[in-house]
Design a protein around this motif. Sequence first.
Motif, short mmCIF file in Angstrom:
data_model
loop_
_atom_site.label_atom_id
_atom_site.label_comp_id
_atom_site.label_asym_id
_atom_site.label_seq_id
_atom_site.Cartn_x
_atom_site.Cartn_y
_atom_site.Cartn_z
N ILE A 277 27.56 15.70 7.16
CA ILE A 277 28.10 16.21 8.43
C ILE A 277 28.14 17.73 8.43
CG2 ILE A 277 30.20 16.35 9.83
CD1 ILE A 277 30.76 13.44 9.10
N TRP A 278 28.62 18.29 7.32
CA TRP A 278 28.68 19.75 7.22
C TRP A 278 27.28 20.36 7.25
CZ3 TRP A 278 32.95 22.84 4.53
CH2 TRP A 278 34.20 22.32 4.88
N PHE A 279 26.35 19.73 6.60
CA PHE A 279 24.98 20.26 6.54
C PHE A 279 24.36 20.30 7.93
CE2 PHE A 279 20.38 19.37 6.03
CZ PHE A 279 20.02 20.55 5.42
N VAL A 280 24.41 19.15 8.63
CA VAL A 280 23.83 19.09 9.96
C VAL A 280 24.60 19.98 10.93
CG1 VAL A 280 23.30 17.57 11.91
CG2 VAL A 280 22.91 16.77 9.58
N GLY A 281 25.94 19.99 10.82
CA GLY A 281 26.74 20.84 11.69
C GLY A 281 26.43 22.32 11.49
N GLY A 282 26.25 22.72 10.23
CA GLY A 282 25.89 24.11 9.94
C GLY A 282 24.55 24.49 10.54
N LEU A 283 23.57 23.58 10.43
CA LEU A 283 22.25 23.84 11.01
C LEU A 283 22.35 24.00 12.52
CD1 LEU A 283 19.84 21.43 9.08
CD2 LEU A 283 20.05 23.90 8.85
N GLN A 284 23.17 23.16 13.14
CA GLN A 284 23.31 23.24 14.60
C GLN A 284 23.94 24.57 15.02
OE1 GLN A 284 25.60 19.68 15.25
NE2 GLN A 284 23.79 18.48 15.83
N LEU A 285 24.99 24.98 14.32
CA LEU A 285 25.62 26.25 14.65
C LEU A 285 24.67 27.42 14.44
CD1 LEU A 285 29.19 25.75 13.13
CD2 LEU A 285 28.56 25.80 15.55
N LEU A 286 23.90 27.37 13.35
CA LEU A 286 22.92 28.42 13.09
C LEU A 286 21.89 28.47 14.21
CD1 LEU A 286 21.62 30.53 11.19
CD2 LEU A 286 20.40 28.64 10.10
N ALA A 287 21.40 27.30 14.61
CA ALA A 287 20.38 27.24 15.67
C ALA A 287 20.94 27.77 16.99
CB ALA A 287 19.91 25.80 15.84
N VAL A 288 22.15 27.34 17.33
CA VAL A 288 22.76 27.80 18.58
C VAL A 288 22.97 29.32 18.55
CG1 VAL A 288 24.86 27.72 19.97
CG2 VAL A 288 23.86 25.60 19.11
N GLY A 289 23.39 29.85 17.40
CA GLY A 289 23.62 31.28 17.28
C GLY A 289 22.34 32.09 17.47
N ILE A 290 21.27 31.68 16.82
CA ILE A 290 20.01 32.43 16.93
C ILE A 290 19.44 32.32 18.34
CG2 ILE A 290 17.62 32.51 16.13
CD1 ILE A 290 18.60 31.75 13.37
N ILE A 291 19.44 31.11 18.89
CA ILE A 291 18.94 30.95 20.26
C ILE A 291 19.80 31.75 21.23
CG2 ILE A 291 18.59 29.27 22.12
CD1 ILE A 291 17.93 27.21 19.91
N GLY A 292 21.11 31.75 20.98
CA GLY A 292 22.00 32.53 21.83
C GLY A 292 21.70 34.02 21.79
N GLU A 293 21.29 34.52 20.63
CA GLU A 293 20.92 35.93 20.52
C GLU A 293 19.74 36.26 21.42
OE1 GLU A 293 21.02 39.85 19.16
OE2 GLU A 293 22.47 38.24 18.82
N TYR A 294 18.75 35.38 21.44
CA TYR A 294 17.59 35.60 22.31
C TYR A 294 17.97 35.47 23.78
CZ TYR A 294 14.28 35.75 18.46
OH TYR A 294 13.57 36.13 17.34
#
Length: 334
Positions: A277-294
């Motif tokens: 859960i932590w692994f997948v949740g971390g990936l999701q937050l990372l993805a949202v953060g990077i996409i949000g930057e763009y």
Amino acid sequence: MKGPILTIVVPCYNEEEVLLETTKQLSAVLTNLIDDVLVSRESKILFVDDGSKDRTWDLIEKEMAENPFVKGLKLARNVGHQNALLAGLETAAAKSDCVVSIDADLQDDIGVIRTFVEKYWDGFDVVYGVRDKRETDTFFKRTTALGFYRLMNKIGIHLVPNHADFRLMSKRALEELFKYKETNLFLRGLVPLVGFKSTKVFYDRKERLAGESKYPLKKMLAFAFDGITSFSITPIRFVTFLGFLAVIISAAAGGYALFQELTGHTESGWTSIIISIWFVGGLQLLAVGIIGEYIGKIYREVKRRPRYAIEVDAFSNHGQSEQQPGILMSTVGK
């Protein structure tokens, strides 16, 4: 033979401690270049006050009254180094054949400005000032800088290593640079895109004469990340790769769990569940953060707001410091 009109653009933010010495040394450089007929007697030094909170503008005005080389440009508010530098370049380009940009802290070797001009005479439109060594930097800064340039090269952003904003550009090179309209400015990445004939001049950087660096670690990291996201979509592709990798790992874990179920070796436990859960949740937050930057960059770009506002222009007005309230100067809409 008449030499080219050279303008030395110096962005300033709270530089009262070094301004007078900077003016003295740059004036001596211009005097020598004029005496050797390498540049025109109309050449100037343009200080750009980026909304300083100290006496920087007062000192600029004082120097304008006493030194015929000095001109000033006062921005209405602080817009950051890159926008302030662009303001100076756009203002200077109108009356110059070539422009040298340099920081006010005297860390860059002003002695190589002569070499810059000689390279201009040789037909080069862009002359990069490149640090020969980084001995004045800490080990951490040297290591991170090297890593930054390697990373930028790997993801397809071709910068000039160990080059900041100390460079000479010809009038036609500047005109091409001004065609790039992005709000998220990263001039070190834009200038190489301009093309034209270019070369490098190597020099040793000095210690800062006085005051504090305007680029602490936090700003350096933000500047680096801004440069990466302004020129490459590789981070988003990396997120996509991580997503595929997570799917593959999850499929493998699911296959293992199914095998354990079929062979009757299942055991109750929460460790594997929490980790997944932590692994997948971390990936999701990372993805949202990077996409949000763009997305944030897109948001800023589509607004098409002016990059800066000029309060006093003592360069374009032939030395007359005129207040220009409400007049916005930018490349937007040109």
